[in-house]
Design a protein around this motif. Sequence first.
Motif, PDB file in Angstrom:
ATOM      1  N   MET A 146       0.578  -1.326  -0.013  1.00 51.98           N
ATOM      2  CA  MET A 146      -0.058   0.096  -0.108  1.00 51.98           C
ATOM      3  C   MET A 146       0.835   1.274  -0.074  1.00 51.98           C
ATOM      4  O   MET A 146       1.863   1.247   0.577  1.00 51.98           O
ATOM      5  CB  MET A 146      -0.881   0.029   1.232  1.00 51.98           C
ATOM      6  N   ILE A 147       0.402   2.273  -0.768  1.00 48.14           N
ATOM      7  CA  ILE A 147       1.243   3.318  -0.922  1.00 48.14           C
ATOM      8  C   ILE A 147       1.469   4.383   0.348  1.00 48.14           C
ATOM      9  O   ILE A 147       2.275   4.987   0.421  1.00 48.14           O
ATOM     10  CB  ILE A 147       0.851   3.928  -2.282  1.00 48.14           C
ATOM     11  N   GLN A 148       0.225   4.269   1.299  1.00 44.71           N
ATOM     12  CA  GLN A 148       0.276   5.139   2.269  1.00 44.71           C
ATOM     13  C   GLN A 148       1.039   4.530   3.557  1.00 44.71           C
ATOM     14  O   GLN A 148       0.607   5.137   4.901  1.00 44.71           O
ATOM     15  CB  GLN A 148      -1.117   5.373   2.812  1.00 44.71           C
ATOM     16  N   ARG A 149       2.148   3.771   3.417  1.00 43.16           N
ATOM     17  CA  ARG A 149       2.707   3.244   4.609  1.00 43.16           C
ATOM     18  C   ARG A 149       4.117   4.129   4.667  1.00 43.16           C
ATOM     19  O   ARG A 149       4.261   4.859   4.150  1.00 43.16           O
ATOM     20  CB  ARG A 149       3.346   1.855   4.048  1.00 43.16           C
ATOM     21  N   ILE A 150       4.510   3.858   6.014  1.00 35.36           N
ATOM     22  CA  ILE A 150       5.613   4.712   6.528  1.00 35.36           C
ATOM     23  C   ILE A 150       6.832   4.801   5.696  1.00 35.36           C
ATOM     24  O   ILE A 150       7.663   5.690   5.575  1.00 35.36           O
ATOM     25  CB  ILE A 150       6.019   4.610   7.914  1.00 35.36           C
ATOM     26  N   GLN A 151       7.121   3.516   4.816  1.00 35.34           N
ATOM     27  CA  GLN A 151       8.275   3.465   4.046  1.00 35.34           C
ATOM     28  C   GLN A 151       8.090   4.363   2.807  1.00 35.34           C
ATOM     29  O   GLN A 151       9.105   4.754   2.230  1.00 35.34           O
ATOM     30  CB  GLN A 151       8.609   2.143   3.751  1.00 35.34           C
TER      31      GLN A 151
ATOM     32  N   PRO B 269      27.143  13.855  -9.990  1.00 33.90           N
ATOM     33  CA  PRO B 269      25.701  14.443  -9.843  1.00 33.90           C
ATOM     34  C   PRO B 269      24.957  13.060 -10.587  1.00 33.90           C
ATOM     35  O   PRO B 269      23.592  13.195 -10.158  1.00 33.90           O
ATOM     36  CB  PRO B 269      25.637  15.533 -11.135  1.00 33.90           C
ATOM     37  N   PHE B 270      25.406  12.373 -11.492  1.00 32.50           N
ATOM     38  CA  PHE B 270      24.604  11.005 -11.862  1.00 32.50           C
ATOM     39  C   PHE B 270      24.173  10.382 -10.709  1.00 32.50           C
ATOM     40  O   PHE B 270      23.126   9.693 -11.006  1.00 32.50           O
ATOM     41  CB  PHE B 270      25.474  10.570 -12.950  1.00 32.50           C
ATOM     42  N   MET B 271      24.996   9.981  -9.818  1.00 31.02           N
ATOM     43  CA  MET B 271      24.692   9.129  -8.814  1.00 31.02           C
ATOM     44  C   MET B 271      23.736   9.695  -8.012  1.00 31.02           C
ATOM     45  O   MET B 271      22.826   8.917  -7.303  1.00 31.02           O
ATOM     46  CB  MET B 271      26.072   9.003  -7.900  1.00 31.02           C
ATOM     47  N   PHE B 272      23.787  10.936  -7.659  1.00 30.97           N
ATOM     48  CA  PHE B 272      22.667  11.880  -6.918  1.00 30.97           C
ATOM     49  C   PHE B 272      21.311  11.399  -7.566  1.00 30.97           C
ATOM     50  O   PHE B 272      20.368  11.056  -6.952  1.00 30.97           O
ATOM     51  CB  PHE B 272      22.916  12.926  -6.719  1.00 30.97           C
ATOM     52  N   ILE B 273      21.224  11.524  -8.875  1.00 33.10           N
ATOM     53  CA  ILE B 273      20.275  11.428  -9.679  1.00 33.10           C
ATOM     54  C   ILE B 273      19.474  10.140  -9.955  1.00 33.10           C
ATOM     55  O   ILE B 273      18.373   9.974  -9.730  1.00 33.10           O
ATOM     56  CB  ILE B 273      20.442  12.185 -10.933  1.00 33.10           C
ATOM     57  N   ILE B 274      20.603   9.246  -9.990  1.00 30.87           N
ATOM     58  CA  ILE B 274      20.146   7.930 -10.024  1.00 30.87           C
ATOM     59  C   ILE B 274      19.532   7.464  -8.745  1.00 30.87           C
ATOM     60  O   ILE B 274      18.545   6.767  -8.681  1.00 30.87           O
ATOM     61  CB  ILE B 274      21.271   6.863 -10.394  1.00 30.87           C
ATOM     62  N   SER B 275      20.221   7.996  -7.595  1.00 26.34           N
ATOM     63  CA  SER B 275      19.464   7.633  -6.324  1.00 26.34           C
ATOM     64  C   SER B 275      18.159   8.007  -6.041  1.00 26.34           C
ATOM     65  O   SER B 275      17.094   7.491  -5.439  1.00 26.34           O
ATOM     66  CB  SER B 275      20.492   7.991  -5.233  1.00 26.34           C
ATOM     67  N   ALA B 276      17.850   9.212  -6.522  1.00 27.79           N
ATOM     68  CA  ALA B 276      16.748   9.848  -6.584  1.00 27.79           C
ATOM     69  C   ALA B 276      15.502   9.070  -7.395  1.00 27.79           C
ATOM     70  O   ALA B 276      14.478   8.622  -6.809  1.00 27.79           O
ATOM     71  CB  ALA B 276      16.740  11.321  -6.816  1.00 27.79           C
ATOM     72  N   ILE B 277      16.135   8.784  -8.509  1.00 29.74           N
ATOM     73  CA  ILE B 277      15.020   8.136  -9.471  1.00 29.74           C
ATOM     74  C   ILE B 277      14.913   6.617  -9.014  1.00 29.74           C
ATOM     75  O   ILE B 277      13.768   6.228  -9.022  1.00 29.74           O
ATOM     76  CB  ILE B 277      15.537   7.848 -10.706  1.00 29.74           C
ATOM     77  N   LEU B 278      15.789   5.827  -8.287  1.00 29.84           N
ATOM     78  CA  LEU B 278      15.491   4.631  -7.653  1.00 29.84           C
ATOM     79  C   LEU B 278      14.473   4.706  -6.418  1.00 29.84           C
ATOM     80  O   LEU B 278      13.771   3.797  -6.023  1.00 29.84           O
ATOM     81  CB  LEU B 278      16.742   3.938  -7.487  1.00 29.84           C
ATOM     82  N   SER B 279      14.625   5.743  -5.875  1.00 24.94           N
ATOM     83  CA  SER B 279      13.831   5.889  -4.312  1.00 24.94           C
ATOM     84  C   SER B 279      12.282   6.363  -5.143  1.00 24.94           C
ATOM     85  O   SER B 279      11.424   5.571  -4.583  1.00 24.94           O
ATOM     86  CB  SER B 279      14.271   7.081  -3.842  1.00 24.94           C
ATOM     87  N   ILE B 280      12.242   6.985  -5.943  1.00 21.78           N
ATOM     88  CA  ILE B 280      10.922   7.163  -6.538  1.00 21.78           C
ATOM     89  C   ILE B 280      10.229   6.109  -7.163  1.00 21.78           C
ATOM     90  O   ILE B 280       9.057   5.522  -7.071  1.00 21.78           O
ATOM     91  CB  ILE B 280      10.852   8.242  -7.643  1.00 21.78           C
ATOM     92  N   VAL B 281      11.122   5.238  -7.965  1.00 19.02           N
ATOM     93  CA  VAL B 281      10.616   3.940  -8.549  1.00 19.02           C
ATOM     94  C   VAL B 281      10.330   3.065  -7.434  1.00 19.02           C
ATOM     95  O   VAL B 281       9.306   2.155  -7.466  1.00 19.02           O
ATOM     96  CB  VAL B 281      11.719   3.341  -9.397  1.00 19.02           C
ATOM     97  N   SER B 282      11.116   2.941  -6.319  1.00 16.73           N
ATOM     98  CA  SER B 282      10.861   2.009  -5.228  1.00 16.73           C
ATOM     99  C   SER B 282       9.377   2.209  -4.406  1.00 16.73           C
ATOM    100  O   SER B 282       8.875   1.187  -4.058  1.00 16.73           O
ATOM    101  CB  SER B 282      11.990   2.024  -4.488  1.00 16.73           C
ATOM    102  N   ILE B 283       8.869   3.477  -4.497  1.00 18.82           N
ATOM    103  CA  ILE B 283       7.803   3.797  -3.829  1.00 18.82           C
ATOM    104  C   ILE B 283       6.786   3.233  -4.550  1.00 18.82           C
ATOM    105  O   ILE B 283       5.566   2.575  -3.900  1.00 18.82           O
ATOM    106  CB  ILE B 283       7.512   5.272  -3.899  1.00 18.82           C
TER     107      ILE B 283
ATOM    108  N   LEU C 162       6.701   0.408  -6.280  1.00 16.67           N
ATOM    109  CA  LEU C 162       7.022  -1.162  -6.156  1.00 16.67           C
ATOM    110  C   LEU C 162       6.292  -1.634  -4.747  1.00 16.67           C
ATOM    111  O   LEU C 162       6.712  -2.943  -4.375  1.00 16.67           O
ATOM    112  CB  LEU C 162       8.466  -1.397  -6.337  1.00 16.67           C
ATOM    113  N   PHE C 163       5.105  -1.050  -4.324  1.00 16.69           N
ATOM    114  CA  PHE C 163       4.648  -1.656  -2.891  1.00 16.69           C
ATOM    115  C   PHE C 163       4.195  -2.888  -3.047  1.00 16.69           C
ATOM    116  O   PHE C 163       4.184  -3.565  -2.115  1.00 16.69           O
ATOM    117  CB  PHE C 163       3.789  -0.606  -2.286  1.00 16.69           C
ATOM    118  N   LYS C 164       3.708  -3.408  -4.074  1.00 17.65           N
ATOM    119  CA  LYS C 164       3.134  -4.753  -4.294  1.00 17.65           C
ATOM    120  C   LYS C 164       4.349  -5.869  -4.283  1.00 17.65           C
ATOM    121  O   LYS C 164       4.069  -7.019  -3.775  1.00 17.65           O
ATOM    122  CB  LYS C 164       2.422  -5.062  -5.653  1.00 17.65           C
ATOM    123  N   ASN C 165       5.385  -5.549  -4.507  1.00 20.20           N
ATOM    124  CA  ASN C 165       6.649  -6.442  -4.593  1.00 20.20           C
ATOM    125  C   ASN C 165       7.642  -5.934  -3.516  1.00 20.20           C
ATOM    126  O   ASN C 165       8.464  -5.363  -3.876  1.00 20.20           O
ATOM    127  CB  ASN C 165       7.172  -6.474  -5.985  1.00 20.20           C
ATOM    128  N   ARG C 166       7.504  -6.402  -2.147  1.00 15.55           N
ATOM    129  CA  ARG C 166       8.159  -5.802  -1.312  1.00 15.55           C
ATOM    130  C   ARG C 166       9.505  -6.436  -1.302  1.00 15.55           C
ATOM    131  O   ARG C 166      10.398  -5.682  -0.788  1.00 15.55           O
ATOM    132  CB  ARG C 166       7.513  -6.296   0.117  1.00 15.55           C
TER     133      ARG C 166
END
Length: 143
Positions: free
Chosen positions: A1-6, A51-65, A67-71
Amino acid sequence: MIQRIQTVYLFLASIVSGGLIFVFNLWNTVKEKIFVVNLFSKEVFTLKVIPFMFIISAILSIVSIFLFKNRKLQFVIGRIIILINLFLLGLLIYLSLNVSGETMVSEKGIGMFLPIVVILLIVLANKAIKKDEDLVKSVDRLR
């Protein structure tokens, strides 16, 4: 679920690694303040990687949000984000120690500590994801 603390932790991690790089500087030279986006114009390859590593980290964090069905995959992506930020932190420390003292850099900026904040947020998110996974496993055992 998208409304979780993670989700909150992952969103904050994406804001820190994607948004605060424009606010906080990495270091101050005699002439100017160096932000992460200024490193794109440098000649040295190690400076262009930051800068690429900062951007990749931000993008992966958004993508991970989302993926809440696949914990399990969300947990693995969290570990990848932690590894990226550990490498980024090591690179920033290496650069800050190798740049000559008062001739180039007179003061380190708060932007050097952004990977540490991201690592802490992702660790908290992974802890919450693990807690959810354990809860689901315990409910499955009762069936």
